[in-house]
Every structure is written in C-alpha cells, then in structure tokens.
Design a protein around this motif. Structure first.
Motif, PDB file in Angstrom:
ATOM      1  N   GLU A 118      -9.129  19.394 -18.824  1.00 51.47           N
ATOM      2  CA  GLU A 118     -10.373  18.685 -17.974  1.00 51.47           C
ATOM      3  C   GLU A 118     -11.482  19.353 -17.936  1.00 51.47           C
ATOM      4  OE1 GLU A 118      -9.421  16.209 -16.417  1.00 51.47           O
ATOM      5  OE2 GLU A 118      -7.489  16.212 -16.437  1.00 51.47           O
TER       6      GLU A 118
ATOM      7  N   HIS B 133       4.643  -1.301  10.287  1.00 54.99           N
ATOM      8  CA  HIS B 133       3.559  -1.321   9.241  1.00 54.99           C
ATOM      9  C   HIS B 133       4.108  -0.823   7.944  1.00 54.99           C
ATOM     10  CE1 HIS B 133       0.853  -1.634  12.956  1.00 54.99           C
ATOM     11  NE2 HIS B 133       0.523  -2.601  12.272  1.00 54.99           N
ATOM     12  N   SER B 134       5.330  -0.425   7.825  1.00 50.48           N
ATOM     13  CA  SER B 134       5.722   0.244   6.565  1.00 50.48           C
ATOM     14  C   SER B 134       4.754   1.490   6.130  1.00 50.48           C
ATOM     15  CB  SER B 134       6.249  -0.788   5.456  1.00 50.48           C
ATOM     16  OG  SER B 134       5.314  -1.864   5.454  1.00 50.48           O
ATOM     17  N   GLU B 135       4.742   2.399   7.006  1.00 50.31           N
ATOM     18  CA  GLU B 135       3.902   3.380   6.766  1.00 50.31           C
ATOM     19  C   GLU B 135       4.776   4.842   7.079  1.00 50.31           C
ATOM     20  OE1 GLU B 135       1.368   4.199   5.303  1.00 50.31           O
ATOM     21  OE2 GLU B 135      -0.102   2.560   5.377  1.00 50.31           O
TER      22      GLU B 135
ATOM     23  N   GLY C 292      -3.931  -0.567  15.377  1.00 50.74           N
ATOM     24  CA  GLY C 292      -3.539  -0.892  13.930  1.00 50.74           C
ATOM     25  C   GLY C 292      -3.706  -2.266  13.724  1.00 50.74           C
TER      26      GLY C 292
ATOM     27  N   ARG D  76      -3.525   7.604  12.126  1.00 49.34           N
ATOM     28  CA  ARG D  76      -4.430   6.432  12.580  1.00 49.34           C
ATOM     29  C   ARG D  76      -4.564   6.453  13.999  1.00 49.34           C
ATOM     30  NH1 ARG D  76      -2.585   1.530   9.335  1.00 49.34           N
ATOM     31  NH2 ARG D  76      -2.402   2.726   7.508  1.00 49.34           N
TER      32      ARG D  76
END
Lengths: 395, 211
Positions: B60, B178-180, B211, B188
């Motif tokens: 890099e 919320h499949s989080e 949400g 959140r």
C-alpha cells in the motif's frame, strides 16, 4: 454524512473496485454515497489504494475486479511487453482535465519575466530551458507515475522547447503525498500532479501553478474506468449497470450546487480525508477554476478510440510502449460500443462515430448522434502534435 | 551469483513493528537488511546509494509508484516482481504476496528460487502479523460490542420503564426482526434514544416504532 446500513437484505451483485484518493475519484465515491450503485442492484466494495502500482497488481491477481485508472493504464496493462499482461476493458471516461504543472515560487518568478506570456506554454517551456542552460544545471521536476497523463503532459510541454530540451531537465518520480516535502526540501522545483495537490502546494505557498494540463492536451481523458477483461466478458449486464451508475454520478458532479455535499463526503477519512479539509481556507474550495476538471458535459464520458490511439503514440514517443498498436487491438481494450449501449438505456445520446481527428478543435463542437446533434469536448493539442498523430496513423 | 552469498535487501514498511519481524526473519537467513523510513524522494537516493539486490515494500506504500517510475527510467533500477509472473511457480508466489500485501522489486539476474524464498519469508511475517492484528481487533470489537449493548439496555430500561431482562429481550427481538447484529441494533438504539432525549424528551417516540 453517514448513511445507515439498509434494513432489508437485497439480492445484489458484488463488485470490487479500487480508487486512489484524488479529486477525480469522486465519480466512484459519489455513486456509492448517493446510492446509485444500489439503485442498479450492485453492491460495490470500494478499496482505497495507496499507489497505482498496488491497483494494477490487485487487478492483475484478482483481488479487485477493476477500478479508477489513469487513462494510459488500460493500454499499458493490456499491451505491456514486460508487465503482468492483464487484458483490460475500458468502456468509460470518468474525468477530463484536472492536472496542473506547478513550479516553486522561485522558479515561477524567474520564469514569468518581462516579455514572457505566462499563458503560452511554448514560451514558458523555452524560457525554462533557457534558465537551466544559463545556470548550467538541469531543472529538477517531478511526475507521479509512469504510464500517467501527468508524465506524458510534462514531457510534451518541455519538448516544445526543442529537441535538446530534455537534456536540461531531470524528471524524478515522486508520489503526490510526498510532493509537499520534496518542494520544501528543495529536491524538486516543479511537478505535474493531479488535484487537490496543486491547490495544496499553492495554499502552502510552496508553489504556483504555471500551466493547467488542458493547455497541453485540451479536454484529454484523465481517469477512466478499467475492468479486468475476463470479468467484463463474463458480466456484461453488471458492467452495463456499473457504467450507468457512474454516468449518473458524473452527471450529478456536473452541477456546482452539489459541490458542498461532495466536499463533506470526500473529506471523510475513508475517502480523501484531511487533504480536502486543508482546502477549507482555500479561495476555490474544491475545484480550481483554472484546471477545468470536467466529469460529464460535452460527452466527457465517451471513450474515443482516436484518443486512445493518440495516447499510444505519445507512449511510444516517450518509450513507455515498445510497439505500434493496431486499430483491432485497441478496439479490444477501448469499448465505445459498451458505453453507447449503457448511455442509450438512460436516454443519453452519444456520437455515432468512434474516432475523430484529434487536435482540430479548440472549442467544444457538435457531432451527429442517434437522435440529433451531440456536444463534444474540444481536443486541441500543444504545438504540432496533430501532424505527429497523422504521421503515426499512416505508418 | 553464488547461492550462499547474502543478499542486500532494502525494506520499506511504515509499520515499524511488522518491519521488525520481517527484518529479523531475513537476517536470520543471512541477508543484509537495510530499513528505510519512507520520506520524500529519499527512496531514489537510498536505492542509488545502497544498491540493494531486492526491495521489499508494503503493497500500500505510496513509495511504490516511485519505484515503478525508477524502473522505467533507469535500466539498473530494481524491477517489479509482478513482471516475473510468467512461470507458474512464480505466479503462485506472487499471488500469495499480493494477497498478503507484500510487494517486491528485484535486480535482474537474481536466481528465482532465492527471490522466492525471501518473498516467502516476508509473506509469512506479514500474514502472522495480520492474524495477530485481526485477533486483537476481534477481542477489542467484542469488548466494545458488550459496552454498547449494556448502554442500549440502560437507555431502553429508562425509556420503557422496564427491567433489564425485558430491555434485553426487546433489543434482541428488534435485532432479529431487522436481521442485524445485536451490537449494530444497539448502536442504532443509542443514536435514536440519545438524540430524542436531547431533542425533546416528552415527544420522543415509543421504542417499538424505532428503526
């Protein structure tokens, strides 16, 4: 501006693209931030690269599918005799202009002496060589990468001073990030580099812009989209969607009202970070008015075969390419047909032809498109390059 | 070139800890290693002065474009290793190097197997360093996550006037809906409840609509 992760998981196609943190990486960054990739059903992973060499190697070895490239890069990667020979397909120009030639304040003062028109690059090149000759010591200049428009533009500018001009200059390789230090230590007295580096050098009072890249090659392609050839062949639909998202981003960038938001986003540490924040107190904020950086208008994104061909003639001239490239080989790399198709699906008209005579037009002009006249960028070239090009075409 | 002869290697890596490991490994193999701090145009001078047989450089590093440029301008400058990828064996070595983030520049005439063994050593060091860092990041992340979840739980308890268990199950249910990840949802919740508390405590919406 932090966007929340989308709540719904959606089926989307994953594409890995590299970018080098420069102002003209804006199309890729904004396509992601504005949700334009999402709108095309693409999940684009942007990878920030520290050097063009790193981008080249990651694409060659499959860690990236493609990315933002210097205009000569797809040609170099596809045609290089000694490199990791990687066929690249480039179907879109991402930006035109934006480079500057910046000289140290000392050298600038010496150069802009009475009787020299600082707006005439041929006059300044002659004067620069005369300074070097008089002091008996070559002028030390820097360019950022081989196979770059910066390097070729710097050489084309100097060469207008005559056949011996190059004997009176030394061109050192210096990466943009180190340019400031190189000016400070006096290692170099000038450079050709992209933005925001010229503005930063001016802002730090280390240098002054003597010429814009467009004074050497007007509206030449600067950064382009380059995808690995095998990827592009296997993913034609995804490639088209990618081009569509990037056209939409370029169109958004064309509106100066959007540049405030652009600035906020680019200054995030994941993108350009502090380089842009330095410009807070700069009178021009983001885009230097003299450098004419252009992302969209006048068919800026159209990949001209003739411009690629002319780039190969410059690369040949400066020994960055070993052999002449046939029209057929060039058409495997540069794909106006793919661009035309993607643009048409968005209702954007494109020129009907793929090649034009480069060097003829000092102003934007019109050509026939499918639905009517289409505006096209100017293409004037410094000195008598037109003849070189025509001669090269005949051989 | 005699294969026992030690090679002179210029090492450029702005991660001093990793550079230390690579340096040690290569010296153990009998090579002479020069460590170069990345700085403006010092690299060109260092290559001219030290005339290394090989340069090992962090993939890099912006210095790479400088090295690329040198090799196009000067036929005595080291060439990028990726230009030697025509042999199948080399290609594998180079691919591993690119993946690990190691890049190298070599002088013409070096025996390929010697180059390969040096690259292999550097790649091994880069990989073990990365593994260590990943592990550390994971541990740190886990600690951080736990803190965030605790804080979100506290806010929910206050907001909903419920006990800890109810707050936790509410948080977990919302995350699942919320499949989080739990920690993501917790962040959140903190954003939302903290903000609404600051804006206007009385008008803040019930948590169920969040949400």
């Amino acid at each position: 501006m932090v966007h929340p992760t989308p709540l719904r998981q959606r089926a989307s196609f994953r594409v890995r693209l590299g970018f080098v943190p420069l102002l003209d990486s804006a199309p890729l960054i904004m396509a992601r931030e504005l949700g334009l990739f999402d709108a095309e059903g693409l999940e684009v992973e942007l990878s920030r690269e520290g050097s063009w060499a790193s981008m080249r190697d990651k694409i060659a070895f499959g860690l990236l599918d493609g990315g933002q490239m210097l205009a000569p890069m797809p040609l170099n990667m596809s045609l290089a005799a000694d490199g990791p020979h990687t066929p690249i397909i480039s179907a879109m120009v991402l930006s035109r202009n934006g480079n500057g030639i910046t000289l140290s304040r000392d050298l600038y003062q010496q150069l802009v002496s009475p009787g020299i028109n600082p707006d005439d690059p041929m006059a300044t090149a002659c004067r620069l060589i005369r300074i070097a000759r008089e002091r008996g010591e070559p002028v030390q200049l820097a360019s950022v990468a081989p196979w770059s428009s910066h390097d070729l533009q710097l050489r084309d500018w100097l060469a207008t001073a005559g056949p011996e001009a190059m004997e009176h200059v030394r061109i050192l390789p210096v990466s943009p990030i180190q340019m400031e230090d190189a000016f400070r230590s006096g290692t170099i007295e000038g450079c050709c580099v992209g933005e925001p580096w010229n503005s930063l050098l001016e802002y730090q009072k280390l240098g002054r812009i003597i010429h814009a890249g467009h004074q050497i090659w007007q509206d030449a392609p600067e950064k382009v989209l380059g995808m690995r050839g095998d990827w592009a062949d296997q993913h034609t639909t995804v490639h088209r969607r990618l081009i569509r998202a990037l056209i939409a981003a370029c169109r958004w960038l064309d509106d100066p009202d959007n540049h405030g938001l652009l600035r906020d986003i680019l200054s995030q540490p994941d993108y350009l970070g502090e380089q842009v924040m330095y410009l807070d107190n700069h009178p021009f904020s983001l885009f230097h008015p003299d450098l004419h950086q252009n992302f969209f208008r006048n068919s800026a994104n159209f990949p001209w075969i003739s411009q690629a061909h002319w780039l190969t003639t410059r690369m040949l001239h400066w020994h960055q390419l070993a052999v002449h490239v046939s029209d057929g080989d060039l058409r495997k790399i540069i794909r106006p047909d793919l661009f035309r198709e993607a643009a048409a699906s968005m209702g954007i008209d494109t020129p009907l032809i793929d090649s034009k005579t480069e060097g003829h037009h000092a102003r934007p002009f019109t050509l026939n498109g499918r639905f009517g006249p289409v505006n096209v960028s100017s293409d004037a070239l410094i000195g008598s390059r037109l003849h070189d090009w025509l001669a090269a075409c005949r051989t | 070139m005699e294969s026992r002869e030690s090679l002179r290697i210029l090492l450029i890596d702005n991660n001093p800890e990793r550079a230390g490991h690579v340096c040690q490994a290569l010296r153990k193999e009998g090579h002479e290693v020069i460590r170069q701090r990345p700085d403006a145009s010092g690299l060109t001078a260092a290559v001219a002065r030290d005339q290394p047989d090989m340069v090992i450089i962090d993939m890099e590093s912006p210095d790479r474009d400088t090295l690329e440029n040198m090799s196009t301008l000067n036929e005595h400058a080291p060439r990028p290793i990726v230009f030697c990828a025509d042999q199948p064996g080399d290609r594998q070595t180079i691919q591993a190097a690119v993946r690990a983030g190691v890049s190298a520049y070599v002088m013409d005439g070096l025996q390929p197997e010697r180059v390969r063994s040096i690259i292999d050593s550097a790649v091994a060091q880069f990989e073990s360093f990365q593994a260590l860092r990943d592990e550390l990041a994971q541990t740190r992340g886990a600690l951080e996550d736990r803190k965030v979840i605790e804080r979100a739980k506290g806010l929910i308890m206050r907001h909903e006037s419920c006990d800890e268990e109810a707050a936790y199950s509410l948080l977990r249910r919302t995350a699942m809906d919320h499949s989080e990840r739990l920690a993501v949802m917790a962040r959140r919740v903190i954003d939302l409840l903290d903000k609404s508390a600051a804006d206007n405590a009385r008008n803040s919406k019930p948590f169920q609509q969040a949400g």
